[in-house]
Design a protein around this motif. Structure first.
Motif, PDB file in Angstrom:
ATOM      1  N   THR A  21       0.807  -1.221   0.000  1.00  0.00           N
ATOM      2  CA  THR A  21       0.000   0.000   0.000  1.00  0.00           C
ATOM      3  C   THR A  21       0.843   1.275   0.000  1.00  0.00           C
ATOM      4  N   GLY A  22       1.727   1.421   0.991  1.00  0.00           N
ATOM      5  CA  GLY A  22       2.576   2.609   1.042  1.00  0.00           C
ATOM      6  C   GLY A  22       1.776   3.899   1.073  1.00  0.00           C
ATOM      7  N   TYR A  90       6.162   2.540  -0.729  1.00  0.00           N
ATOM      8  CA  TYR A  90       6.503   1.200  -1.218  1.00  0.00           C
ATOM      9  C   TYR A  90       6.927   1.174  -2.679  1.00  0.00           C
ATOM     10  N   ARG A 114      10.219  -5.778   2.639  1.00  0.00           N
ATOM     11  CA  ARG A 114       9.262  -5.424   3.696  1.00  0.00           C
ATOM     12  C   ARG A 114       9.968  -4.951   4.970  1.00  0.00           C
TER      13      ARG A 114
END
Ligand SMILES: O=C(O)[C@@H](CO)OP(=O)(O)O
Length: 248
Positions: A21-22, A90, A114
């Protein structure tokens, strides 16, 4: 003693779909909204009150905070929303399914993207329509809207928010809640607890679970604990850790 409550937003629709998502501004899922209200009810039942709130400028954290403040009947308190508390950017992974990305690049690579402190995901290319550069909420950032971030980058931009806004409010005796994201809160926890670059890789946050920090006069953490049900939190932490597995 000072009190600080950290709260990762409730489940978002992309958490539900297991997508990176970021900075993508996705809403809470129905379950996430309920998690947010449950967090507020839990805080109310335990007698928590707040004088000041912080959030990112992303709607999943903002809506979580609103839900909590509504349950606490203190929607009147000042709220400072800042991009500095946004989720870690992300990069080119934003929107991709985590399990499918693991199938393509391997679980070890996805785990580094991650959780490694220093390894950013591939950056968004120039002109990628996913880049948030044109978003009015980031106008003040100019050319500095990130195209990707590792946790080190996130720590660097969370630090001024802690040092110049959250810490002075705590020193002034205000009771503070911060509604933000898995990785921006990992950055804050790294700063607060002095977690090493290696050990921070093992830290995950469950959605919608208030994490209470008690701090001494110099804002050094004395202890911290989750308010919610330990078994539910453990299950949620295991699920977050497993999101990057091929079969997740
Ligand atoms: O996708 C993201 O933005 C974050 C939080 O949901 O994911 P991860 O836990 O994989 O860093």
């Amino acid at each position: 003693m000072h009190q600080l409550v950290l709260l990762r937003h409730g489940e978002s629709v992309w958490n539900q779909e297991n997508r990176f998502t970021g900075w993508t501004d996705v809403p809470l899922s129905d379950r996430g909204l309920e998690e947010a209200h449950a967090a507020g009810r839990l805080l109310r039942a335990r007698g928590f009150h707040f004088d000041l709130a912080f959030s990112s400028v992303q709607k999943r954290a903002i809506k979580t905070l609103w839900s909590v403040l509504e349950e606490l009947d203190c929607m009147y308190i000042p709220v400072q929303s800042t991009w500095r508390l946004n989720e870690r950017h992300y990069g080119a992974l934003q929107g991709l399914n985590k399990a499918q990305t693991a199938a393509r690049y391997g679980e070890a690579q996805v785990q580094r993207w991650r959780r490694a402190y220093d390894e950013p995901p591939p950056a968004l290319a120039a002109g990628d329509p996913r880049h948030e550069a044109g978003d009015p909420r980031y106008r003040g950032l100019g050319a500095d809207v990130p195209r990707t971030e590792c946790l080190r980058d996130t720590v660097a931009r969370v630090l001024p928010c802690w040092r110049d806004a959250i810490a002075p409010a705590l020193r002034g005796g205000q009771r503070v809640i911060v509604a933000a994201h898995g990785n921006s809160l990992r950055a804050l926890i790294k700063l607060l607890d002095g977690v090493s670059d290696e050990a921070i890789a093992e830290v995950n946050l469950p959605t919608g679970q208030p994490l209470v920090y008690e701090l001494d006069a110099d804002l050094r953490p004395l202890r911290h604990h989750y308010l919610g049900d330990a078994a539910a939190i453990e299950a949620s932490l295991r699920a977050v850790a497993a999101q990057g597995r091929v079969a997740a």
